[in-house]
Design an enzyme around this catalytic site. Sequence first.
Site, short mmCIF file in Angstrom:
data_model
loop_
_atom_site.label_atom_id
_atom_site.label_comp_id
_atom_site.label_asym_id
_atom_site.label_seq_id
_atom_site.Cartn_x
_atom_site.Cartn_y
_atom_site.Cartn_z
N HIS A 155 75.00 -10.37 -54.66
CA HIS A 155 76.25 -11.15 -54.61
C HIS A 155 76.78 -11.47 -56.00
O HIS A 155 77.92 -11.89 -56.14
CB HIS A 155 76.02 -12.44 -53.82
N ASP A 353 81.76 -13.66 -62.85
CA ASP A 353 81.51 -13.98 -61.44
C ASP A 353 81.40 -12.68 -60.67
O ASP A 353 82.15 -11.73 -60.95
CB ASP A 353 82.68 -14.81 -60.89
O1 F6P Z 1 75.51 -15.78 -54.80
C1 F6P Z 1 75.22 -16.88 -55.53
C2 F6P Z 1 74.26 -17.90 -54.95
O2 F6P Z 1 73.13 -18.03 -55.74
C3 F6P Z 1 73.81 -17.62 -53.53
O3 F6P Z 1 72.65 -16.83 -53.47
C4 F6P Z 1 73.65 -18.99 -52.98
O4 F6P Z 1 73.85 -19.01 -51.61
C5 F6P Z 1 74.73 -19.80 -53.70
O5 F6P Z 1 74.92 -19.14 -54.92
C6 F6P Z 1 74.38 -21.27 -53.90
O6 F6P Z 1 73.27 -21.40 -54.76
P1 F6P Z 1 71.96 -22.25 -54.45
O7 F6P Z 1 71.37 -21.77 -53.16
O8 F6P Z 1 71.07 -22.03 -55.63
O9 F6P Z 1 72.42 -23.68 -54.32
#
Ligand code: F6P
Length: 447
Positions: A155, A353
């Site tokens: 992602h 991003d």
């Molecule tokens: O894609 C970015 C990401 O790290 C996802 O894997 C995740 O769902 C989101 O950001 C939120 O991050 P975290 O789970 O570390 O709070």
Amino acid sequence: MSRLVCVSNRITLPRRTAAPGGLAVGVLAAMRDNGGLWFGWSGELSADTTAPTAITERDGVRYATIDLTQMQYDRYYKGFCNTSLWPLFHYLSDRFRYDHEWHDGYLAVNRLFAARLAPLLEPGDRIWVHDYHLIPLARELRALGVTQPIGFFLHIPFPHIEVLRLLPVAAEIIRDLTHYDLVGFQTEADERSFRAGLARVYAGDAPRVRTGAFPIGIDVDAVIAEAGAAMRTDPVRRMIGGLLGRRLMIGVDRLDYSKGLVERFSAYQRFLERNAELRRKLIYLQIAPLSRDDIQAYSQIRQALEQATGRTNGRFADTDWTPIRYLNKNFPHGTLMGFMRAAQVGIVTPLRDGMNLVAKEFVAAQDPADPGALILSSLAGAAHELDGAVIVNPYDLRGVAQAVAAAFAMPLAERQQRHAAMLAALRRRDLHAWYRGFLGAIDAARP
Ligand code: F6P
């Protein structure tokens, strides 16, 4: 039809507030439309490593979760995932740190995920692994004898090998990705970076790996409906009432240093300095829910933003006007869409991003008859598709300040034309196209 099994670090459990970010939205849509199993960390810490995997079921989706220990969380999540991989993959190498114990923790949690997931698998399953937390998972599952097709989607950006090389285990990261039947990226640029890494690690003798670019999108009609409905709700009416007729610029970002908020606040300050006649006519609303706030780099950025807000408001505010409204608070998704519809300008300026769905949501949330203008970083994956935005380099403070002025001054006909072009782009590659495209490519990789 074969069952879909999604695996991600964190999962959105039924009856809990949705986890922020595109991953949660995307996986949830794929799971709701296909049914199946979603496996991941519960978000809880526990000292009991023998607790069984917790299973819940809702609307045709099975959720299987495990807890992590404090040490696993510190080494795997805070350490390797979010202090090594996260900054490096976002090209923010000055924030990158490495500790071999974090890497050991990363491998151990991936092994644990594989051991807990393998017994839940069925022969016809398609397994879809999400994001940088779980790169070694396919290798671990194969070691346990799992033969079903396994796809991986990243992602976030994939860095060029000259940046990835800062990581002592860069070659392992690349090799681990070759254990997947399909590796998907947000953009072709990310895919090319990975291919360059493969060529470097295997020196011309790389194994065949299927790769593809699958830009994640949004559910366009759902956002349009949410934004329209939200305009009649109390929180959105109160927000609009509080503007006292002033025009609104909005930013909505997780409080993360990759989002470029410090630079954005400086650019806005510069805009206020240079545009005295506009000062009292506008308000900048920045919504920035706290994220990973037990990691030092995140608490530092929080402090820096509090200081920047205080400086700008202290210098420019008047008894009846504050230039920045800065909130560390989250809102229901529908309310955010209503706030966006009420804004004349949306500002999305990450330093890097993978995609950025806020930019896409801002476009879909607008009233086509009188749409707001979008200011978008050239370093967000979304800039590859949304060329109707005012594209800026987030480090160029003068350029961003000029873009704010240009966005507020943009004539209606130009706003309509840019909005229509961007909406058409969103419809061409929406959320459904994203997961269907990826799942179709897994099937093609292993008919
Ligand atoms: O894609 C970015 C990401 O790290 C996802 O894997 C995740 O769902 C989101 O950001 C939120 O991050 P975290 O789970 O570390 O709070």
